[in-house]
Design an enzyme around this catalytic site. Sequence first.
Site, PDB file in Angstrom:
ATOM      1  CB  VAL A 142      -1.004   0.040   1.174  1.00  0.00           C
ATOM      2  CG1 VAL A 142      -2.166  -0.902   0.946  1.00  0.00           C
ATOM      3  CG2 VAL A 142      -0.321  -0.217   2.506  1.00  0.00           C
ATOM      4  CG  ASN A 162      -5.452  -2.543   9.918  1.00  0.00           C
ATOM      5  OD1 ASN A 162      -5.439  -2.394  11.141  1.00  0.00           O
ATOM      6  ND2 ASN A 162      -4.906  -3.603   9.326  1.00  0.00           N
ATOM      7  CE1 TYR A 221       3.215   1.522  14.717  1.00  0.00           C
ATOM      8  CE2 TYR A 221       2.781   2.556  16.839  1.00  0.00           C
ATOM      9  CZ  TYR A 221       2.384   1.716  15.812  1.00  0.00           C
ATOM     10  OH  TYR A 221       1.171   1.076  15.875  1.00  0.00           O
ATOM     11  CB  THR A 239      -1.800  -8.237  16.328  1.00  0.00           C
ATOM     12  OG1 THR A 239      -0.817  -7.208  16.523  1.00  0.00           O
ATOM     13  CG2 THR A 239      -3.169  -7.695  16.644  1.00  0.00           C
TER      14      THR A 239
HETATM   15  N1  LIG Z   1      -1.679  -4.546  17.758  1.00  0.00           N
HETATM   16  C1  LIG Z   1      -1.634  -3.437  18.455  1.00  0.00           C
HETATM   17  O1  LIG Z   1      -1.499  -3.462  19.686  1.00  0.00           O
HETATM   18  C2  LIG Z   1      -1.770  -2.103  17.771  1.00  0.00           C
HETATM   19  C3  LIG Z   1      -1.856  -0.977  18.572  1.00  0.00           C
HETATM   20  C4  LIG Z   1      -1.977   0.265  17.991  1.00  0.00           C
HETATM   21  C5  LIG Z   1      -2.050   0.380  16.619  1.00  0.00           C
HETATM   22  N2  LIG Z   1      -1.954  -0.721  15.848  1.00  0.00           N
HETATM   23  C6  LIG Z   1      -2.030  -0.532  14.396  1.00  0.00           C
HETATM   24  O2  LIG Z   1      -2.973  -1.417  13.859  1.00  0.00           O
HETATM   25  C7  LIG Z   1      -2.628  -1.734  12.522  1.00  0.00           C
HETATM   26  C8  LIG Z   1      -2.622  -3.247  12.350  1.00  0.00           C
HETATM   27  O3  LIG Z   1      -1.594  -3.777  13.161  1.00  0.00           O
HETATM   28  P1  LIG Z   1      -1.617  -5.272  13.708  1.00  0.00           P
HETATM   29  O4  LIG Z   1      -1.352  -5.200  15.144  1.00  0.00           O
HETATM   30  O5  LIG Z   1      -2.820  -5.983  13.214  1.00  0.00           O
HETATM   31  O6  LIG Z   1      -0.287  -5.821  13.017  1.00  0.00           O
HETATM   32  P2  LIG Z   1      -0.046  -7.093  12.112  1.00  0.00           P
HETATM   33  O7  LIG Z   1       1.411  -7.098  11.844  1.00  0.00           O
HETATM   34  O8  LIG Z   1      -0.682  -8.291  12.709  1.00  0.00           O
HETATM   35  O9  LIG Z   1      -0.857  -6.734  10.789  1.00  0.00           O
HETATM   36  C9  LIG Z   1      -0.441  -5.755   9.869  1.00  0.00           C
HETATM   37  C10 LIG Z   1      -0.810  -6.221   8.471  1.00  0.00           C
HETATM   38  O10 LIG Z   1      -0.414  -5.192   7.561  1.00  0.00           O
HETATM   39  C11 LIG Z   1       0.244  -5.820   6.463  1.00  0.00           C
HETATM   40  N3  LIG Z   1       1.185  -4.888   5.868  1.00  0.00           N
HETATM   41  C12 LIG Z   1       2.328  -4.404   6.417  1.00  0.00           C
HETATM   42  N4  LIG Z   1       2.940  -3.588   5.561  1.00  0.00           N
HETATM   43  C13 LIG Z   1       2.176  -3.556   4.428  1.00  0.00           C
HETATM   44  C14 LIG Z   1       2.289  -2.904   3.184  1.00  0.00           C
HETATM   45  N5  LIG Z   1       3.322  -2.114   2.901  1.00  0.00           N
HETATM   46  N6  LIG Z   1       1.320  -3.092   2.261  1.00  0.00           N
HETATM   47  C15 LIG Z   1       0.272  -3.896   2.523  1.00  0.00           C
HETATM   48  N7  LIG Z   1       0.110  -4.551   3.681  1.00  0.00           N
HETATM   49  C16 LIG Z   1       1.049  -4.385   4.620  1.00  0.00           C
HETATM   50  C17 LIG Z   1       0.958  -7.034   7.059  1.00  0.00           C
HETATM   51  O11 LIG Z   1       1.275  -7.992   6.080  1.00  0.00           O
HETATM   52  C18 LIG Z   1      -0.062  -7.503   8.070  1.00  0.00           C
HETATM   53  O12 LIG Z   1      -0.973  -8.436   7.523  1.00  0.00           O
HETATM   54  C19 LIG Z   1      -1.269  -1.071  12.261  1.00  0.00           C
HETATM   55  O13 LIG Z   1      -1.458   0.156  11.588  1.00  0.00           O
HETATM   56  C20 LIG Z   1      -0.745  -0.835  13.659  1.00  0.00           C
HETATM   57  O14 LIG Z   1       0.168   0.234  13.706  1.00  0.00           O
HETATM   58  C21 LIG Z   1      -1.816  -1.968  16.389  1.00  0.00           C
END
Ligand SMILES: NC(=O)c1ccc[n+]([C@@H]2O[C@H](COP(=O)([O-])OP(=O)(O)OC[C@H]3O[C@@H](n4cnc5c(N)ncnc54)[C@H](O)[C@@H]3O)[C@@H](O)[C@H]2O)c1
Length: 257
Positions: free
Chosen positions: A70, A96, A165, A200
Amino acid sequence: MPLFNDIFGLSHQVAVVTGAGSGLGRIFSYALAEAGADIVIIDINPTGLEETAAHVRSLGRQVHSFTADVADEGKVAAIFAEIERNIGPVDILVNNAGIGEAFRGMIHEYPTEDWQRMLNINLNSVFYCSREVLKGMHLRRKGKIINISSIWGLVGGGFLNAGGYATTKGAVVNLTREMALEYAPHNIQINAICPGFHRTGLGTNDPDFVRLMESHTPAGRIAEPSELQGTILYLASSASDFMSGSIIAVDGGFVAQ
Ligand SMILES: NC(=O)c1ccc[n+]([C@@H]2O[C@H](COP(=O)([O-])OP(=O)(O)OC[C@H]3O[C@@H](n4cnc5c(N)ncnc54)[C@H](O)[C@@H]3O)[C@@H](O)[C@H]2O)c1
């Protein structure tokens, strides 16, 4: 339950979720599908995408998968053009996809390559996907965009040394506000969720990391991804039609400290 369906139902709507191959994006896809939406999922990881797609299909919804980065502006433009041409107008976009901090150190040591990668994936992708989807939403005067920021979008990365980040997630918060102001008169609602620590792939496989997070979270625990399903449905549905530019922390009290 007619009232519930009138407010939260998403039948005949198309929702696009980026980063839907695992974690929160997968759970968001399931929740939107359960509410009746057909789902378009985008991820760089084709295996993860296929698992998400199989479950969405089992819920009786249509699903379309795109394997893509993306942060690739041209690819994003091509995918959204194809969605509008062959699948249908996009009603909901969930920005996301994101990565965690690769470099944990102070800013004076931060490698440019890691910094640019962080900006490209966590911030620029939100701009690229939003820009493309808004072209159609703007003409139709209808749409919802939900940006996934983080508690680190509201405070500095501090004890985690997560400066890159936190910079991107803070920018996502203000990009959300900016887009919300521009498009509120066009009946497009744009809001952000700032999750606290959810279990996650993003670091929470490490027990020491989990303990550290628990100790910094007033609720005394980290959350399951499913605990964000209600928030995503709220922001994707007519329940939030008068809400725009809101930044919702779902964090066990973290940013209230
Ligand atoms: N898990 C948490 O505690 C948490 C907390 C705050 C924010 N977030 C945010 O939530 C979102 C999802 O995170 P998550 O915890 O599910 O992580 P995750 O690593 O389980 O999932 C992230 C997904 O994004 C995909 N991805 C990464 N880079 C990409 C790219 N360049 N193009 C397309 N797809 C891509 C990965 O392959 C993966 O499937 C992120 O933006 C993260 O910053 C997560």
